[in-house]
Design a protein around this motif. Structure first.
Motif, PDB file in Angstrom:
ATOM      1  N   GLN A 177       0.874  -1.246  -0.130  1.00 54.82           N
ATOM      2  CA  GLN A 177       0.031  -0.003   0.256  1.00 54.82           C
ATOM      3  C   GLN A 177       0.902   1.278   0.099  1.00 54.82           C
TER       4      GLN A 177
ATOM      5  N   PHE B 254      -6.696  -3.278   3.677  1.00 49.65           N
ATOM      6  CA  PHE B 254      -7.269  -3.000   4.946  1.00 49.65           C
ATOM      7  C   PHE B 254      -6.059  -2.443   5.848  1.00 49.65           C
ATOM      8  N   GLY B 255      -4.933  -1.948   5.338  1.00 53.27           N
ATOM      9  CA  GLY B 255      -3.994  -1.358   6.105  1.00 53.27           C
ATOM     10  C   GLY B 255      -2.696  -2.540   6.357  1.00 53.27           C
TER      11      GLY B 255
ATOM     12  N   LEU C  69       0.319  -1.582   4.447  1.00 50.80           N
ATOM     13  CA  LEU C  69       0.848  -0.313   4.662  1.00 50.80           C
ATOM     14  C   LEU C  69       2.289  -0.510   4.558  1.00 50.80           C
TER      15      LEU C  69
ATOM     16  N   TRP D 151      -2.156  -1.379  11.709  1.00 55.38           N
ATOM     17  CA  TRP D 151      -3.370  -0.205  11.279  1.00 55.38           C
ATOM     18  C   TRP D 151      -4.240  -1.362  10.478  1.00 55.38           C
ATOM     19  N   MET D 152      -5.675  -1.258  10.988  1.00 53.78           N
ATOM     20  CA  MET D 152      -6.554  -1.879   9.871  1.00 53.78           C
ATOM     21  C   MET D 152      -7.731  -0.792   9.855  1.00 53.78           C
ATOM     22  N   ARG D 153      -8.245  -0.732   8.981  1.00 56.01           N
ATOM     23  CA  ARG D 153      -9.354   0.169   8.301  1.00 56.01           C
ATOM     24  C   ARG D 153     -10.029   1.018   9.599  1.00 56.01           C
TER      25      ARG D 153
ATOM     26  N   PRO E 292      -7.963   2.752  12.111  1.00 51.55           N
ATOM     27  CA  PRO E 292      -7.514   2.547  13.238  1.00 51.55           C
ATOM     28  C   PRO E 292      -7.897   3.498  14.337  1.00 51.55           C
TER      29      PRO E 292
ATOM     30  N   SER F 159      -1.317   4.346   0.400  1.00 49.64           N
ATOM     31  CA  SER F 159      -2.594   4.232   0.249  1.00 49.64           C
ATOM     32  C   SER F 159      -3.195   3.807   1.895  1.00 49.64           C
ATOM     33  N   GLY F 160      -3.133   5.102   2.565  1.00 49.27           N
ATOM     34  CA  GLY F 160      -3.569   4.737   4.069  1.00 49.27           C
ATOM     35  C   GLY F 160      -4.321   6.162   4.417  1.00 49.27           C
ATOM     36  N   GLY F 161      -5.078   5.756   5.425  1.00 52.81           N
ATOM     37  CA  GLY F 161      -5.904   6.816   6.233  1.00 52.81           C
ATOM     38  C   GLY F 161      -6.677   7.652   5.378  1.00 52.81           C
TER      39      GLY F 161
ATOM     40  N   GLU G 161     -12.371   5.148   4.951  1.00 53.79           N
ATOM     41  CA  GLU G 161     -12.387   4.370   6.317  1.00 53.79           C
ATOM     42  C   GLU G 161     -13.705   4.720   7.006  1.00 53.79           C
TER      43      GLU G 161
HETATM   44 MO1  MOS Z   1      -5.657   2.037   6.070  1.00 51.46          MO
HETATM   45  S1  MOS Z   1      -5.755   1.204   7.833  1.00 51.46           S
HETATM   46  O1  MOS Z   1      -4.801   3.449   6.839  1.00 51.46           O
HETATM   47  O2  MOS Z   1      -5.104   1.051   4.988  1.00 51.46           O
END
Ligand code: MOS
Length: 749
Positions: free
Chosen positions: A208, A239-240, A243, A346-348, A350, A504-506, A709
Motif C-alpha cells: 500500500q 485494509f492497512g 501499508l 493499522w486496520m481500516r 485504526p 494508500s492509507g488513512g 475508512e
Molecule cells: Mo488504512 S488502515 O490506513 O490502510
C-alpha cells in the motif's frame, strides 16, 4: 444499495465514473504481485514456529536439503547481515522492529524460523514440512483479557478536571467496552516476487506504499535506495495490512540474491493470521457525566490496546474523543500491554473505529439513562469548534446535518423507545444510531503529466490503487483539466521509480494527489502553449502565450472556436517532439498556513435496524442508512462502494469478526476462511449511502477529504444499540454472539 449525492455536477468531477481499470480486473489481465513470473524463478515457503514463546534449540534442515528440487534453506545461521530501519524515520516505516531471523528467540506462534526455496512451489512446501525445529519453551502470554495491566498510562488529551466533574455529575455512565483482535482479510494474499540484476533489485510487492517500501527494503538489505525498485500494479485490497513491509519480503530478497534467480514468496491464508498484523484487542473504560437535561460535564476515555513483545504499537483509540463533543472536562489515556502475538498493524479506521465503538456506545447508554432520544443527545452536545486543540475552528463540519438527513431517510421519528416495542412481519425490530468521524490531511505528492505526440496523455505518480478507485480519480482530474477522453489517458502508478506519491492509507490518497495532478496538467498545458508559439509552421507561431487557449485537447486562439483549433498531437509533431511533460506538487496541509489553522476531519452518521427473531435466536442487520460528510466527492460511484463496503465490514465487526488464540500454543485457532467469519453477501443489509458533498476549503482546489475508512466508524455502536432496543441485552464486548442474546426476556414476537 442506493446512493444520493446532494449536489449533482455536470463535470466529470462528482460524476459517478466507472473504474478505468475495471476491464483489466474483470478479464484477468490486471497483474497482481503474485502474477509476476520470470524465467528460472524459484519458489519460497516459510517454516513457522509452533510455539509462542521460547528459543530455537535445534534446527534440522538436513532432510529438507536432500529433497528433490530444493535449492536453499535460509535461517538464523545463514541469512547473513540484515538491518533494522532507523527509528523515527517517517520515510522508512517498517511493520516489525526486528529483521527476519535476527535472533533465535520466538516471540509469537507462526514466527518464521526458516524458509525453503525450491524449483517448484510443491517441492518447497514438501521440504518445508520436513524441517525439524526443537525449542526451549518459555511461558507464553497469550490470554486475551488485558485488565490485569498495571503499568504506566500515557495521557493523550486533557482539559478541565474530568474526575471532579464526573464525581459531582447527576447522571453517569461508567462502563468498559471491548473489541477483540480482528485480522485483515484482503482477498489477495501478501506476496513478494524478487528479481536481482547485479546489485539492483526489483520487488513486485503487495504494498500500500511503494515509496516507503523501497526505503525500508534499502535499509534492511543495506543497499543504496536508488538500487531498489518496488512495483505494485494492482492490489486485491489490504485494509492497512499492506501499508508497511513484512519480513517475508526481505527473506525473498536474500534468497534471490544468494541463488542469483528470481524468487516468489506468497503467504498462505494461515500465515495471513499470524505474520502480517491484526487490529489489536482494546479494552476501553468510558466515564460520562451529564446534567439531568443531558449536557455533558465530564468525559474520561481510558483505553488499553495489545501489542507484541518488541513492537510499540498504539491503537490510538482516543483519536476522535477530544473533538467530537463539547465538554469542558475530559481526559483520554492509553497503554499497551504486551502479549506473545505478532506485531499489530493499522486496520481500516485504526484508533477511531474501536474508539468510537466505545465512546458512541457510552453516549447511547447515557441517552437511555437520561430517558432521552440518542439523536437529541448528540445534537445537544455537538461541538462548534475543536475544543482539544486551542479551540481551533473546524474546516468544514456538518455532523448535525448528517444526523438530520439520516434521521429523515431512516424514518427515525417513527421509533418507539420501549425494548422490543417495534415489530414488522412477526420480527422484533431494533433501531440504533451512532456518529462517525475520521481525520483528513494532504500528504506531499508529486505527479508528472505528459502530452504525447501519439495523442495520449499520461500521468506518473508513485502512489498505488489499493482497490478503491485511485486509477480512476487520476484520469478524472486529467480529463477535467484537458478534455482528453478517458480512453486516451494512461495512469501509471504503483512503481517507486515514479515521482513520489502517498501511501494508500488513512483515506488520504484522493485528497493528497488531486492538487498535484491538477498542477501537473496546468503546467504541461503551459508548456504546450509555449511549444505552439515557438514552433515554425504552427498556426500559433509567434502568437502571445496569453492569446492561446486549450480546450478539449486542442490549442486555439482565444477568439477562435475550439473546434477550429489544432490538436496537441499535431503541434507536438510539428515541433518534432515525442511529448512534453511537467510536474505538479501538492503542498501538505502542515505546510499550508490556512490548513494549519483548522481542525480537519470527516464526519458521518450511522442509522441501523436489526431484526430479532427470539423463537430461533436469529439476529440480522436488515437496514443501514449512512450519511457522510467527507468534503467534495470526486467519484460518487467509487465513494459509495467504499462506504457500503465499510458498512458491511461494520456488520462483521459487530456480529462476526474475532481472532481466537489457542491458550496452549498461542496459535490463532480460527486462522482460516472457514472459521474466521467475515460478513458475506448474505449478511449484508440494505444500505443507503448519502454524501453531503460540501467542498472543504482547507483541502485545496477540489475540497475532497477521502472516504476509505469513515464508513466503518460508528457502525458497531449503532448495531449494539439496535440490539439492546430489540432484545434488552446490552452487549459491551464485540462481536455480539447469539448466546449473549439467549437471556433476552422478549420471547414472543
Ligand atoms: Mo488504512 S488502515 O490506513 O490502510
Amino acid at each position: 444499495m442506493s446512493t444520493t449525492s446532494v449536489s449533482a455536477s455536470a463535470s466529470i468531477i462528482g460524476n459517478p465514473t466507472p473504474r478505468i481499470d475495471g476491464p483489466q480486473k474483470t478479464t484477468g489481465s490486471a497483474e497482481y504481485s503474485a502474477d509476476f513470473h520470470f524465467d528460472r524463478m524459484a519458489h519460497a515457503v516459510p517454516v513457522c514456529a509452533s510455539i509462542a514463546s521460547g528459543r530455537i534449540s535445534g534446527l534440522d534442515i538436513s532432510g529438507a536439503e536432500k529433497m528433490p528440487g530444493v535449492l536453499l534453506v535460509l535461517h538464523h545461521g545463514n541469512i547473513g547481515q540484515l538491518y533494522r530501519t532507523v527509528p523515527g524515520d517517517d520515510n522508512a516505516t517498517n511493520s516489525e522492529v526486528r529483521s527476519p531471523f535476527e535472533d533465535e528467540v520466538i516471540r509469537h506462534w507462526g514466527q518464521y524460523v526458516a524458509v525453503v526455496i525450491a524449483e517448484s512451489l510443491e517441492q518447497a512446501a514438501a521440504a518445508a514440512a520436513t524441517v525439524k525445529v526443537e525449542y526451549k519453551k518459555e511461558p507464553a502470554l497469550v490470554h486475551a483479557a488485558l485488565g490485569d495491566y498495571d503499568g504506566k498510562r500515557k495521557s493523550v488529551s486533557k482539559r478541565g478536571d474530568p474526575d471532579a466533574a464526573f464525581a459531582s455529575a447527576p447522571v453517569k455512565v461508567d462502563q468498559t467496552y471491548i473489541t477483540p483482535i480482528e485480522t485483515h482479510n484482503p482477498i489477495e494474499l501478501h506476496a513478494s516476487v524478487v528479481v536481482w540484476d547485479g546489485d539492483r533489485v526489483t520487488l513486485y510487492e503487495t504494498s500500500q506504499g511503494v515509496v516507503n517500501h523501497r526505503v525500508v527494503m534499502a535499509q534492511v538489505l543495506g543497499l543504496p535506495v536508488e538500487n531498489v525498485r518496488v512495483v505494485t500494479r494492482f492490489l486485491g485490497s489490504g485494509f492497512g495490512g499492506k501499508l508497511f513491509p513484512w519480513p517475508h519480503a526481505a527473506m525473498a530478497a536474500v534468497a534471490a540474491r544468494k541463488l542469483d534467480r528470481p524468487v516468489k514468496l506468497s503467504l498462505n491464508r494461515r500465515m495471513m493470521f499470524s505474520n502480517v498484523g491484526y487490529r489489536p484487542r482494546t479494552e476501553q473504560h468510558i466515564k460520562l457525566g451529564a446534567t439531568k437535561d443531558g449536557r455533558l460535564l465530564a468525559l474520561r476515555h481510558d483505553y488499553l490496546s495489545v501489542t507484541s513483545m518488541l513492537d510499540d504499537f498504539d491503537e490510538g483509540c482516543g483519536e476522535a474523543t477530544p473533538y467530537l463533543y463539547s465538554v469542558a472536562n475530559l481526559e483520554v489515556t492509553g497503554a499497551q500491554p504486551r502479549r506473545n502475538f505478532g506485531a499489530p498493524m493499522w486496520m481500516r479506521g485504526p484508533g477511531a473505529v474501536p474508539g468510537l465503538y466505545a465512546l458512541e456506545s457510552g453516549m447511547n447508554e447515557l441517552a437511555d439513562a437520561l430517558n432521552m432520544d440518542p439523536l437529541q443527545l448528540r445534537l445537544l452536545n455537538d461541538s462548534d469548534k475543536d475544543e482539544s486543540d486551542k479551540n481551533k475552528p473546524f474546516s468544514s463540519r456538518h455532523l448535525k446535518e448528517c444526523y438530520d438527513t439520516g434521521a429523515r431517510k431512516f424514518g427515525w421519528e417513527k421509533r418507539t423507545p420501549g425494548i422490543g416495542s417495534m415489530r414488522r412481519e412477526g420480527k422484533i425490530l431494533g433501531w440504533g444510531l451512532a456518529g462517525a468521524s475520521w481525520v483528513a490531511m494532504r500528504l506531499p505528492c508529486t505527479a508528472t503529466v505528459e502530452f504525447g505526440a501519439n495523442g495520449r496523455l499520461c500521468v506518473r505518480c508513485a502512489t498505488q490503487d489499493v482497490g478503491t478507485g485511485t486509477y480512476t480519480i487520476f484520469a478524472q482530474v486529467l480529463h477535467e483539466k484537458t478534455g482528453v477522453p478517458l480512453d486516451r489517458i494512461d495512469v501509471l502508478i504503483g512503481d517507486s521509480g515514479f515521482p513520489s506519491g502517498p501511501m494508500s492509507g488513512g483515506s488520504l490518497v484522493t485528497g493528497s494527489v488531486l492538487n498535484a495532478i491538477a498542477a501537473g496538467a496546468n503546467n504541461a498545458i503551459k508548456r504546450l502553449q509555449q511549444v505552439a508559439a515557438s514552433t515554425t509552421g504552427s498556426p500559433y507561431h509567434e502568437a502571445s502565450i496569453e492569446s492561446i487557449a486549450f480546450t478539449a485537447g486542442r490549442l486555439h486562439k482565444k477568439d477562435q472556436p475550439a473546434a477550429d483549433g489544432t490538436h496537441f498531437a499535431d503541434i507536438l509533431q510539428m515541433a518534432k517532439l515525442s511529448g512534453i511533460s511537467a510536474e505538479g506538487k501538492t503542498v501538505p496541509t502542515w505546510e499550508d498556513p490556512k490548513a494549519k489553522e483548522v481542525s480537519l476531519h470527516s464526519y458521518g452518521a450511522q442509522f441501523v435496524e436489526v431484526e430479532w427473531e427470539p423463537e430461533i435466536a436469529r439476529l440480522r442487520v436488515s437496514r443501514v442508512v449512512t450519511v457522510i460528510d467527507a468534503g467534495r466527492i470526486i467519484n460518487p460511484k467509487a465513494a459509495a462502494n467504499q462506504i457500503a463496503g465499510a458498512v458491511v465490514m461494520g456488520v462483521g465487526m459487530g456480529l462476526l469478526e474475532e481472532t481466537v488464540y489457542d491458550q496452549r500454543t498461542g496459535q490463532p485457532i480460527n486462522g482460516n476462511f472457514a472459521d474466521y467469519l467475515v460478513a458475506t453477501c448474505a449478511d449484508a443489509p440494505e444500505i443507503d449511502v448519502t454524501f453531503l458533498d460540501y467542498p472543504d476549503p482547507a483541502m485545496g482546489e477540489y475540497g475532497a477529504r477521502g472516504v476509505g475508512e469513515i464508513g466503518l466508524a460508528g457502525v458497531a455502536a449503532a448495531i449494539t444499540a439496535a440490539v439492546y432496543h430489540a432484545t434488552g441485552i446490552r452487549v459491551r464486548e464485540l462481536p455480539v454472539r447469539i448466546e449473549d442474546l439467549l437471556p433476552s426476556k422478549i420471547l414472543e414476537a
